[in-house]
Design an enzyme around this catalytic site. Structure first.
Site, PDB file in Angstrom:
ATOM      1  N   CYS A  51       0.848  -1.205   0.000  1.00  0.00           N
ATOM      2  CA  CYS A  51       0.000   0.000   0.000  1.00  0.00           C
ATOM      3  C   CYS A  51       0.873   1.240   0.000  1.00  0.00           C
ATOM      4  O   CYS A  51       0.960   1.959  -0.996  1.00  0.00           O
ATOM      5  CB  CYS A  51      -0.897   0.010   1.230  1.00  0.00           C
ATOM      6  SG  CYS A  51      -1.964  -1.392   1.379  1.00  0.00           S
TER       7      CYS A  51
ATOM      8  N   GLU B  46       3.927   1.033   2.245  1.00  0.00           N
ATOM      9  CA  GLU B  46       5.005   0.625   3.132  1.00  0.00           C
ATOM     10  C   GLU B  46       6.380   0.958   2.560  1.00  0.00           C
ATOM     11  O   GLU B  46       6.523   1.219   1.366  1.00  0.00           O
ATOM     12  CB  GLU B  46       4.926  -0.877   3.411  1.00  0.00           C
ATOM     13  CG  GLU B  46       3.663  -1.318   4.113  1.00  0.00           C
ATOM     14  CD  GLU B  46       2.632  -1.905   3.178  1.00  0.00           C
ATOM     15  OE1 GLU B  46       2.215  -3.055   3.389  1.00  0.00           O
ATOM     16  OE2 GLU B  46       2.230  -1.199   2.224  1.00  0.00           O
TER      17      GLU B  46
END
Length: 794
Positions: A438, A440
């Protein structure tokens, strides 16, 4: 604003795109059958050798599809849009849902009769009782099972989806080829001695790497052979030559080092699909694509081997290929994260290893590819460095944002670098971080970390503090027994109860993670490990800590605004102004505010996070530094644990597990997403949202923090809007906020798409950490997106 290209090659891209979009996803059982037979044939070998042997067998026996019009080739399975079954990870949900896969409402897959028989006759009998997921279900601690069943934790990712969330070193396969990597393996093998303790295990592991390397070689050769066969019968002269060109490229890569931009793209993509073949997880990330591909594009331009348009066509073809991958999930998960999301996070921008501007001409072509293709993959991210990257680059980024596809996700490069340093990576290497999954943070070929191992529900934590650890929905005690809240004489007593619930839940997450970490040591990934140089040098797999930087896993908070707003409401209404007593508040929450509408109105009027209110800002600072302190106090086998705030679409299913909250939120509706304010409560504009979000200690939540913003379509018009958004993004960077992503869409369009989905099948929307077609999302997730505040001014 620059829009979709009108170049002549767009006819090819449109045909490629249309074929993918019109292909109904299928369960792809071929790889699972070959894997199973590979394990059967290699019984008695070490598990990692069995895994490698079965992978090589897949490369030697799998179907080799080359679709019409393709210039970049390869597919992880046999179907153009296939859901790969990886039974050594998890097969049981296929067994449970085998009769409903095609009929389910969200992310359906067609299952052919012959594939059904192969699953029941070949795959299931061998893997029953052997998969990683089954071992996890049997060994899961009781406290974790209770919290999971009550919707407080989602903690199964590693054991269900394979590794995922890793970034291979694509540059290594491009630069050295399989033959160069094999030389590295042999160099290590030459240092080993069977009479030395531990060297037998190392030799065994190197045997597995050699099998994997040869599998990659054979896969390239088989594509070359297939292309030549097709060329022999091709009657169109242009396509015949294209097939011969494909054969020439695949004869070269991935076996040998790439010499050209096209060879580099093809070599990269072969490695990419092979990682998916190993574990069909949702997040394998191409990383800093414009940096490692730039030398090949630049050399081709200078030598006259390629034009900008030819390079753009190749990139656009590759972008369509990324959208062929389909994530196969169980029906419940698919309901709340629909759209077959694959999270193939590819990024451009940022700085090089010396901290200098890394933006180059290829960076712009990558942005243009996303403008041209307008599909849900790859998940394009931008690393923007306020001090180094040029305004021309930022302007192009904003022009893409204004198209309303949800791309790109925007990341503050400086904060990303600091997050990596907080994980223990030195500055020189931290400069090369890349977004993964996402939002990270990752490090290509060097970081071992399941960046989003578990989600924990902050809404439940508030509920437990006000209900003595009891779940309102399930009627069972799942949290800490903190006592009757009516006995909390001071606000500090109430806050102590909240903190005790936080400690209880996070401790349970760690207990489960430590069990899971031992189980997944059996989930070796020699394909992905092949480009982790330290895995080769130490003859130690990624799964067992072979990467240069092996770190503790990521624990991710969901419901940031719900936690802050609920604590603030209790403080203001019960303790500061005494407009409510605790007994009345508890009764109102138990009744979901039915008959207590006056109490709900007071709760809704209480101070809300997202409006640059100092009390809310201080609460955000205090609570999330407290959470970060506690997370970092735990030791993982590979280092301390790391926090994150990246809910994907988890705020919707988590919300369905939580009763009414003191924030004024009614029961069983979505929680706030990411670090965003609760839906509709941010009333002071986008700048106030930024100021509030800057109080979250982003660097300490070093797995990433996620901010969603929904913009009025007025932001998509005119040069003034471009300049406004550029200024907004620069302010975000100056404030130390890590990430933002935009939906630029008229709420009326979203409502109409709910009512008439057939008229909006191509409507792309940013859900949270991924982009999907709006009409493929579940109604709860659609409603969550619609309910977000539409910002009309900065």
């Amino acid at each position: 604003m620059q829009n979709q290209s009108t170049k002549s090659y767009m006819g090819r891209i449109s045909r490629l795109k249309e074929r993918v979009l019109n292909t109904y996803p299928e369960i792809d059982m071929e790889n699972a059958v070959i894997l199973t037979r590979g394990f059967q044939e290699s019984e008695g070998e070490a598990h990692v050798v069995q895994k490698a042997y079965a992978f090589r067998k897949q490369c030697m026996e799998k179907t080799i599809p080359i679709w019409d019009d393709e210039l970049i080739v390869g597919n992880a399975g046999s179907k153009q849009r296939g859901g790969l079954v990886c039974p050594d990870d998890c097969w049981s949900f296929i067994d449970r849902e085998i009769d409903t896969l095609n009929e389910r409402q969200y992310d359906p897959f067609h299952l052919k009769d012959e594939d059904r028989r192969l699953f029941l006759d070949v795959v299931k009998p061998y893997w029953q009782g052997r998969s990683i997921n089954e071992k996890w279900e049997k060994q899961m601690p009781d406290v974790v099972r209770t919290l999971r069943n009550c919707g407080v934790l989602y903690i199964d990712r590693k054991c269900v989806r394979g590794w995922g969330e890793l970034t291979a070193d694509y540059s290594l396969i491009i630069r050295e080829g399989v033959e160069g990597i094999e030389k590295r393996i042999q160099d290590v093998r030459d240092t080993l001695d069977l009479s030395v303790k531990g060297d037998f295990e190392k030799m065994t592991y190197l045997k597995a790497l050699s099998l994997v390397a040869d599998g990659l070689r054979q896969l390239g050769k088989r594509h070359a052979e297939k292309a030549r066969e097709m060329a022999e019968t091709e009657t169109d002269a242009k396509r015949k030559q294209e097939l011969l060109d494909i054969a020439e490229v695949c004869d070269r890569v991935p076996e040998k080092p790439a010499r050209t931009f096209r060879e580099a793209l093809q070599s990269m993509y072969f490695l990419h699909i092979c990682i998916f073949m190993e574990h069909n997880a949702p997040s394998y990330n191409p990383g800093c694509f414009d940096q490692y591909m730039w030398p090949y594009y630049k050399a081709d331009l200078e030598a006259g081997r390629i034009t900008e348009d030819e390079a753009q066509e190749l990139l656009d073809c590759l972008w369509v290929k990324f959208s062929e991958q389909c994530l196969l999930q169980d029906a419940t998960t698919a309901r709340y994260s629909a759209g077959y999301p694959m999270f193939q996070n590819l990024c451009v921008g940022g700085v090089d290893e010396n901290g200098m501007d890394a933006v180059n001409d290829l960076s712009y072509l990558v942005l243009q590819a996303t403008m041209d293709v307008q599909m849900y993959q790859p998940s394009l991210s931008v690393k923007y460095n306020l001090a180094q990257n040029p305004d021309r680059f930022l302007k192009k980024v904003v022009e893409l944002m204004q198209m309303g596809t949800g791309f790109p996700a925007f990341h503050n490069d400086t904060v990303g670098t600091m997050m990596m340093m907080n994980k223990g990576v030195p500055l020189k290497e931290a400069y090369n971080w890349n977004p993964c999954g996402c939002v990270e943070t990752s490090l290509a070929g060097k970081q071992r970390c399941y960046t989003s191992y578990a989600d924990y529900n902050l809404g439940s934590i508030v509920e437990f503090a006000l209900n003595d650890g009891k779940s309102r929905k399930y009627g069972c005690y799942a949290g800490a027994r903190t006592g009757d809240p009516r006995a909390f004489e001071t606000f500090d007593k109430f806050l102590d109860a909240v903190k005790e619930q936080i400690r209880f839940v996070l401790k349970a997450v760690v207990e489960g993670n430590l069990v899971c970490t031992q189980i997944v040591r059996e989930m070796e990934c020699p394909v992905a490990s092949l480009t982790f140089k330290e895995c080769i040098e130490t003859a130690n797999d990624y799964a067992t800590g072979g990467a240069k930087y092996s770190m503790g896993d990521g624990l991710d908070a969901i419901g940031v605004a719900d936690l802050i707003n609920s604590i603030l409401a209790v403080k203001e209404l019960v303790y500061d102004t005494k407009r409510l007593d605790m007994d009345t508040l508890c009764k109102a929450l138990a009744a979901n505010f039915e008959g207590y509408e006056d109490v709900q109105a007071m709760c809704m009027r209480a101070t809300k996070y997202g409006n640059d209110d100092e009390a809310a800002n201080k609460m955000a600072r205090d609570m999330f530094n407290y959470i970060a302190d506690y997370i970092e106090s735990f030791e993982h086998p590979y280092g301390h644990y790391n926090g994150g705030i990246l809910p994907v679409s988890g705020n919707t299913p988590f919300g369905m597990e939580v009763g009414a909250l003191p924030s004024g939120r009614r029961a069983y509706v979505p929680l706030g997403d990411g670090i965003s304010p609760n839906q509709g409560t941010d009333t002071n504009g986008m700048s106030a949202v930024l100021k509030s979000c800057s109080n979250i200690p982003h660097v300490r939540f070093n797995q990433g923090t996620l901010l969603n913003q929904k913009l009025d379509p007025a932001f998509a018009r005119g040069e003034k809007s471009v300049q406004s958004l550029m200024g907004y993004l620069k302010s975000l960077c100056a404030m130390g906020i890590f990430h933002v992503q935009f939906n630029v869409v008229d709420p009326k369009v979203l409502l109409d798409a709910q009512e008439h989905p057939e008229d909006h099948s191509d409507l792309l929307i940013r859900v949270a950490g991924y982009t999907a077609y709006f009409t493929e999302l579940g109604p709860e997730t659609q409603g969550d997106i619609i309910s977000r505040t539409t910002q009309t001014h900065i």
